[in-house]
Structures are given as structure tokens and as C-alpha cells.
Scaffold this motif. Structure first.
Motif, PDB file in Angstrom:
ATOM      1  N   ALA A 184      -4.087  14.367  -4.191  1.00  0.00           N
ATOM      2  CA  ALA A 184      -4.717  15.664  -3.919  1.00  0.00           C
ATOM      3  C   ALA A 184      -4.129  16.296  -2.666  1.00  0.00           C
ATOM      4  N   ASP A 188       2.741   9.740  -5.567  1.00  0.00           N
ATOM      5  CA  ASP A 188       2.057  11.019  -5.372  1.00  0.00           C
ATOM      6  C   ASP A 188       3.026  12.190  -5.526  1.00  0.00           C
ATOM      7  N   GLY A 195      -7.354   9.997  -2.265  1.00  0.00           N
ATOM      8  CA  GLY A 195      -7.080  11.390  -1.962  1.00  0.00           C
ATOM      9  C   GLY A 195      -5.632  11.698  -1.664  1.00  0.00           C
ATOM     10  N   GLU A 207      -8.722  17.597  -9.578  1.00  0.00           N
ATOM     11  CA  GLU A 207      -8.318  16.212  -9.806  1.00  0.00           C
ATOM     12  C   GLU A 207      -9.567  15.352  -9.973  1.00  0.00           C
ATOM     13  N   SER A 210     -10.080  10.923  -7.926  1.00  0.00           N
ATOM     14  CA  SER A 210      -8.996  11.145  -6.965  1.00  0.00           C
ATOM     15  C   SER A 210      -8.738   9.969  -6.035  1.00  0.00           C
ATOM     16  N   VAL A 218      -6.877  22.693  -4.273  1.00  0.00           N
ATOM     17  CA  VAL A 218      -7.243  21.465  -4.973  1.00  0.00           C
ATOM     18  C   VAL A 218      -8.693  21.095  -4.697  1.00  0.00           C
ATOM     19  N   THR A 219      -9.414  20.788  -5.767  1.00  0.00           N
ATOM     20  CA  THR A 219     -10.731  20.171  -5.671  1.00  0.00           C
ATOM     21  C   THR A 219     -10.594  18.751  -6.192  1.00  0.00           C
ATOM     22  N   ALA A 220     -10.962  17.767  -5.378  1.00  0.00           N
ATOM     23  CA  ALA A 220     -10.811  16.351  -5.731  1.00  0.00           C
ATOM     24  C   ALA A 220     -12.194  15.721  -5.852  1.00  0.00           C
ATOM     25  N   LEU A 224      -7.971  22.071   0.280  1.00  0.00           N
ATOM     26  CA  LEU A 224      -8.398  20.800  -0.306  1.00  0.00           C
ATOM     27  C   LEU A 224      -9.886  20.616  -0.086  1.00  0.00           C
ATOM     28  N   VAL A 251     -12.905  17.959  -1.100  1.00  0.00           N
ATOM     29  CA  VAL A 251     -13.182  16.623  -1.625  1.00  0.00           C
ATOM     30  C   VAL A 251     -14.670  16.509  -1.906  1.00  0.00           C
TER      31      VAL A 251
END
Length: 257
Positions: free
Chosen positions: A55, A26, A52, A46, A49, A65-67, A89, A91
Motif C-alpha cells: 500500500a 511490493d 502495509g 487493497e 494489506s 490507497v485505502t488499505a 494512504l 489504513v
């Protein structure tokens, strides 16, 4: 591609307890992000992902970040948000062929997953990355499965013994096949106690030259390939010999027009 969610949900259940952890991989991905897109705060998407972990590392480094993940592996992501700034973040559990997201990302990352589906599926995804999600001049970082190494693995089998102390609770076997006509790897896993439950992931592999052809007309262009610890121009001669033996995937660094 009906197998995708089931395969990654099932295998995540088999070894997620062991592998849903932040590791050097990572942090290496974060370094690649900085090398090819810069270290200023970035808006990052990402795709695929997984647990996670990557991310979370990118969000902790100051990126927004959008995962997006389709499988049950997304359920592990909550454990990595503790040290992330609020809003850094997001998700999303969704199929990234269908999810609706704004076009405001500086970078789109797809680590260790490109090649699921046929060529038309890949082109549709690449077109979405360039036309719907990336800002003009943005960067796509895409891990691509390397046909030279996967072909060499044709017929290989592995036996994974349980190790509950390390988080591996199941005794599993794996077999790899490689179709030289379609340049596709078929990676099959099954529990030793129940071989009828075998499941496979089917991975289209691309040489850098074939990837450049696939990108034509998508709005993305291949700027560099990153093999191991070194980046090369696509037209570099001679090409990186590591592709023949050492790396089952390489990073394609693409730019949007």
C-alpha cells in the motif's frame, strides 16, 4: 473464518520484525497494477494489506490507497507512511467482509490471500468488490492459490531456525497438507518449544477454470491470468505450463461489468 485474525496476528508477531519491510515483491505488485490498470493516478483499495508495505509503495507512486487489514500486522503500517503525501494512504483495521466503504475505487487488489473461507465466502467477497467498491469498468487484481503446486507440497515440512540478527526470534516448524477433495491447503505452524500452540491457515485453491466458474454472477469476469512475468487470456491454448510446477499462486485480472 474465526482463525484468520489470530493466525495472521500470531505469525506477524513471530516474524514481523524481519518481514515488515518494503521489498522487490511490493514493487513488482506496483508494476502489475500499472500493466493491468494504467499508470494514471488511481483510487486503489487493497484488501488484506498486512504490514502495509505494498500500500505504501502504491501511495508513493501517486495513487490514493485505502488499505484494509484485520490482524495486528496493521500496527506496522505507520512506519511506511513517512514519504507518503498527506491523504494518499488510509489504513483501516477492519474485517473486509463487514467494512463499509464507498463505491469509488478504480482498482481493488487482494494480494496473497484470496481463498480464505468456503466458496460461498469467496463469492460474497467478489460480489462486494464488483457491486459495492469498484466503479463500473474497474479492475480487480486477485492473487489465487494454485492447486497444482500446493498439491505437490502435500506432506512437506520445514524447520525455521531463529536468526535474531535478521529479525527472526523464534524456532518454528511448518507442515503442509492438501485435501484433494476440497482442493484446500492446510498450512500449519508451531513453535518447536511449544507444539501445543500450533495454528493453521486454510486456503481454498482454484484452477483458472474453477475460478471462472466461481466468478459467474458476481459482477466480475476473468480477463487475464498473469503467471510469473507473462499474462495470458483465460482461453489460451496451450495454457501456461508454469502453473504445473513453478508458481504457488497466479494473478487473476478481473473486470467489473
Amino acid at each position: 473464518m474465526d482463525w484468520v485474525a489470530e493466525f495472521y496476528s500470531t505469525t506477524g508477531g513471530w516474524w514481523g520484525r524481519a518481514e515488515a519491510e518494503i521489498t522487490e515483491r511490493d514493487h513488482r505488485r506496483l508494476r502489475l497494477l500499472h500493466e493491468h490498470a494504467g499508470e494514471r493516478p488511481l483510487r486503489v483499495l487493497e484488501l488484506g494489506s498486512g504490514y502495509g508495505t505494498t500500500a505504501a509503495v502504491m501511495a508513493r507512486a501517486g495513487h490514493a490507497v485505502t488499505a484494509v487489514e484485520v490482524s495486528d500486522r496493521v500496527e506496522f503500517a505507520g512506519r511506511f507512511t513517512r514519504d507518503v503525501e498527506p491523504g494518499a494512504l488510509t489504513v483501516v483495521r477492519a474485517d473486509f467482509y463487514e467494512v463499509d466503504l464507498p463505491r469509488d475505487f478504480d482498482v481493488v487488489c487482494y494480494w496473497n490471500g484470496f481463498g480464505v473461507g468456503c466458496d460461498a465466502d469467496q463469492r460474497r467477497l467478489l460480489t462486494r468488490i464488483a457491486g459495492e467498491w469498484l466503479r463500473p469498468g474497474g479492475t480487480a487484481l486477485i492473487d489465487v492459490f494454485n492447486p497444482f503446486v500446493w498439491a505437490r507440497w502435500d506432506g512437506d515440512e520445514e524447520h525455521r531456525l531463529p536468526d535474531p540478527a535478521a529479525g527472526y526470534d523464534h524456532e518454528l516448524r511448518e507442515r503442509i497438507r492438501f485435501d484433494p477433495v476440497t482442493c484446500t491447503a492446510i498450512d500449519t505452524w508451531w513453535p518447536v518449544a511449544d507444539p501445543e500452540r500450533a495454528i493453521s491457515q486454510v486456503l481454498r485453491c482454484y484452477s483458472p477454470a474453477d475460478l471462472a466458474l466461481l466468478l459467474t454472477g458476481t459482477g466480475l469476469a476473468l480477463a487475464k491470468i498473469h503467471v510469473g512475468e507473462h499474462a495470458f487470456a483465460p482461453a489460451a491454448r496451450p495454457g501456461p505450463r508454469d502453473l504445473l510446477h513453478d508458481h504457488h499462486e497466479y494473478l487473476a485480472v478481473c473486470r467489473s461489468s
